[in-house]
Design a protein around this motif. Structure first.
Motif, mmCIF file in Angstrom:
data_model
loop_
_atom_site.group_PDB
_atom_site.id
_atom_site.type_symbol
_atom_site.label_atom_id
_atom_site.label_comp_id
_atom_site.label_asym_id
_atom_site.label_seq_id
_atom_site.Cartn_x
_atom_site.Cartn_y
_atom_site.Cartn_z
ATOM 1 N N LYS A 119 36.329 44.785 4.410
ATOM 2 C CA LYS A 119 36.895 45.078 5.722
ATOM 3 C C LYS A 119 36.639 46.541 6.059
ATOM 4 O O LYS A 119 36.999 47.427 5.269
ATOM 5 C CB LYS A 119 38.399 44.802 5.731
ATOM 6 N N CYS A 120 36.024 46.803 7.207
ATOM 7 C CA CYS A 120 35.663 48.165 7.599
ATOM 8 C C CYS A 120 36.544 48.627 8.753
ATOM 9 O O CYS A 120 36.555 48.004 9.822
ATOM 10 C CB CYS A 120 34.195 48.240 8.000
ATOM 11 N N LEU A 121 37.280 49.692 8.540
ATOM 12 C CA LEU A 121 38.072 50.319 9.586
ATOM 13 C C LEU A 121 37.223 51.443 10.167
ATOM 14 O O LEU A 121 36.860 52.384 9.457
ATOM 15 C CB LEU A 121 39.378 50.877 9.017
ATOM 16 N N MET A 122 36.919 51.358 11.456
ATOM 17 C CA MET A 122 35.977 52.290 12.068
ATOM 18 C C MET A 122 36.683 53.452 12.758
ATOM 19 O O MET A 122 37.857 53.358 13.140
ATOM 20 C CB MET A 122 35.088 51.542 13.074
ATOM 21 N N SER A 123 35.934 54.537 12.922
ATOM 22 C CA SER A 123 36.495 55.751 13.501
ATOM 23 C C SER A 123 35.500 56.396 14.456
ATOM 24 O O SER A 123 34.299 56.120 14.424
ATOM 25 C CB SER A 123 36.865 56.744 12.393
ATOM 26 N N GLY B 113 33.218 48.904 -6.949
ATOM 27 C CA GLY B 113 34.323 49.792 -7.292
ATOM 28 C C GLY B 113 35.692 49.164 -7.115
ATOM 29 O O GLY B 113 36.711 49.863 -7.147
ATOM 30 N N GLY B 114 35.733 47.829 -6.927
ATOM 31 C CA GLY B 114 37.014 47.140 -6.831
ATOM 32 C C GLY B 114 37.691 47.270 -5.483
ATOM 33 O O GLY B 114 38.891 47.014 -5.356
ATOM 34 N N VAL B 115 36.943 47.637 -4.452
ATOM 35 C CA VAL B 115 37.493 47.929 -3.128
ATOM 36 C C VAL B 115 37.108 46.840 -2.140
ATOM 37 O O VAL B 115 35.949 46.417 -2.102
ATOM 38 C CB VAL B 115 36.972 49.303 -2.639
ATOM 39 N N ASP B 116 38.082 46.397 -1.322
ATOM 40 C CA ASP B 116 37.759 45.402 -0.295
ATOM 41 C C ASP B 116 38.074 45.887 1.118
ATOM 42 O O ASP B 116 37.873 45.156 2.084
ATOM 43 C CB ASP B 116 38.454 44.068 -0.574
ATOM 44 N N THR B 117 38.571 47.125 1.249
ATOM 45 C CA THR B 117 38.876 47.701 2.553
ATOM 46 C C THR B 117 38.471 49.167 2.542
ATOM 47 O O THR B 117 38.841 49.900 1.610
ATOM 48 C CB THR B 117 40.380 47.595 2.877
ATOM 49 N N VAL B 118 37.720 49.601 3.574
ATOM 50 C CA VAL B 118 37.278 50.996 3.635
ATOM 51 C C VAL B 118 37.479 51.562 5.037
ATOM 52 O O VAL B 118 37.303 50.861 6.040
ATOM 53 C CB VAL B 118 35.794 51.162 3.239
ATOM 54 N N PHE B 119 37.844 52.837 5.097
ATOM 55 C CA PHE B 119 37.877 53.585 6.343
ATOM 56 C C PHE B 119 36.591 54.393 6.401
ATOM 57 O O PHE B 119 36.339 55.246 5.541
ATOM 58 C CB PHE B 119 39.096 54.506 6.391
ATOM 59 N N VAL B 120 35.768 54.113 7.406
ATOM 60 C CA VAL B 120 34.392 54.618 7.445
ATOM 61 C C VAL B 120 34.302 55.878 8.298
ATOM 62 O O VAL B 120 34.756 55.894 9.454
ATOM 63 C CB VAL B 120 33.448 53.538 8.003
ATOM 64 N N MET B 121 33.683 56.919 7.746
ATOM 65 C CA MET B 121 33.538 58.185 8.440
ATOM 66 C C MET B 121 32.437 58.123 9.511
ATOM 67 O O MET B 121 31.432 57.425 9.337
ATOM 68 C CB MET B 121 33.226 59.289 7.445
ATOM 69 N N PRO B 122 32.611 58.894 10.608
ATOM 70 C CA PRO B 122 31.692 58.797 11.750
ATOM 71 C C PRO B 122 30.669 59.924 11.853
ATOM 72 O O PRO B 122 30.041 60.080 12.898
ATOM 73 C CB PRO B 122 32.663 58.886 12.928
#
Length: 370
Positions: free
Chosen positions: A72-76, A37-46
């Motif tokens: 790149k995964c931004l965690m929560s 989907g053209g994405v290289d950074t995601v904020f991941v739901m917990p």
């Protein structure tokens, strides 16, 4: 046939600040579609089962995701009574980016969600001090006078109250669906922003009523609300950026049962991950064709901002060094995504996820050398 609006467009890689990647076989199937989907950074739901309420769990989940993508995964963390100010300080040191609040009972895996926000004021104060983001699922919990159509608007006083009490706390009103939500975000200071999904830029209530594939929480609302979302997304206002809320469910769950002879409520969630960038551009192009948005509004700066730059700036992550190219070819959305290891009595439905706008024409996307 007139030329497509975005044919040949080159952009920095997109960033998606609201994704659900699940676990097990679903994680393995879904996670590689982030880059598609053209994405290289995601904020991941917990909101796993059990939810991610410890730093240790969040970091283990991040390692599991990394087996299937280099995004790149931004965690929560999941806002829960076990979360304390000490947890927040530990999370900050570990590189956790936010804490997600689900009002109890409003959506998928929200049974452990919030009933009373006041009990979390010490946690919010610690988040303000440590500069962690509070991610709000902005719907009021089920009640006699609350429906899927007014749950978001009924929540907005809570957003305004939290912002008043914690003015330095960075807050995201997730997946805005109404004109009222857009105005509430605008009304707040610069620390409050809103994400907008790809599917809410396209859907209204008639599109999900009777169609479980398009059913999500919060639900799509009125045509006037969709117009407000489109205008916000194309305004160049850094308060609004992409968070797809892409949420895969097995077809059996979307059909409301575990097998051919079972019935129940269909699962809430729309799967858009393999086409995150393309679906946004399709919605923008359709808005131009209908006169909702002027073509002159869709500058590269506006597109880059909504698709990644605004969100990266808010979350304090570096700009992407990768590029994507959009092309108008003869591509269509895949009819289904296979998931190995499915369970359930109806094997034909147990192991597939149906993507949003299945079999419909879609922009093509490729990664190019920067």
């Amino acid at each position: 046939m007139s030329p497509r609006l975005f044919d040949g467009l080159v952009l920095p890689a997109s960033a998606d600040f609201h994704v659900h990647l699940r676990e097990g076989a679903m994680l393995e199937a879904v996670t590689p579609t982030i880059k598609q989907g053209g994405v290289d950074t995601v904020f991941v739901m917990p909101n796993l089962v059990p939810p991610i309420t410890t730093v240790e769990h969040a970091l283990a989940y991040k390692s599991a995701i990394a087996k299937y993508t280099d995004a790149k995964c931004l965690m929560s963390l999941y806002l829960h009574p076990s979360i304390t100010p000490a947890t927040i300080r530990e999370a900050k040191k570990a590189g956790i980016y936010g804490v997600k609040s689900y009002p109890a009972g409003v959506t998928t895996n929200s049974a452990s969600g919030v009933v009373d926000y006041e009990q979390f004021y010490p946690v919010f104060k610690a988040m303000e001090e440590e500069d962690l983001v509070l991610n709000l699922h902005g719907e009021a919990p089920p009640a006699e006078d609350i429906t899927v159509l007014n749950a978001e608007e009924a929540f907005l006083p809570t957003l305004l109250d939290l912002h008043r009490r914690f003015p330095k706390l960075r807050i995201v009103l997730e997946h805005c669906t109404t004109a009222a939500a857009v105005e509430a975000v605008k009304k707040c200071g610069p620390n409050v922003v809103g994400t907008i999904t790809a599917h809410h830029l396209s859907l209204i209530i008639d599109d999900w009523a009777g169609d479980p594939i398009n059913f999500c929480k919060p639900v799509a609302k009125l045509p006037s609300d969709r117009v407000a979302l489109l205008k916000a997304a194309t305004s160049g206002n850094p308060k609004f950026f992409l968070g797809t809320d892409s949420a895969p469910h097995p077809l059996r769950a979307k059909k409301g049962g575990l097998g051919a002879h079972d019935a129940g409520k269909c699962a809430a969630g729309v799967f858009t991950q393999p086409y995150a960038t393309q679906l946004v551009l399709e919605a923008f192009e359709d808005a131009v064709a209908k006169g909702v948005v002027g073509q002159s509004q869709l500058s590269k700066e506006v597109l880059e901002g909504f698709l990644g730059a605004f969100g990266r700036n808010f979350y304090q992550v570096e700009p992407s060094r990768q590029k994507i190219k959009i092309s108008a070819k003869d591509e269509k959305v895949i009819p289904m995504l296979s998931v190995s290891g499915g369970s359930g009595t109806d094997s034909t439905a147990a192991d597939v996820v149906i993507p949003f706008r299945r079999n419909s024409p879609i922009y093509s996307l490729e990664w190019i050398q920067a």
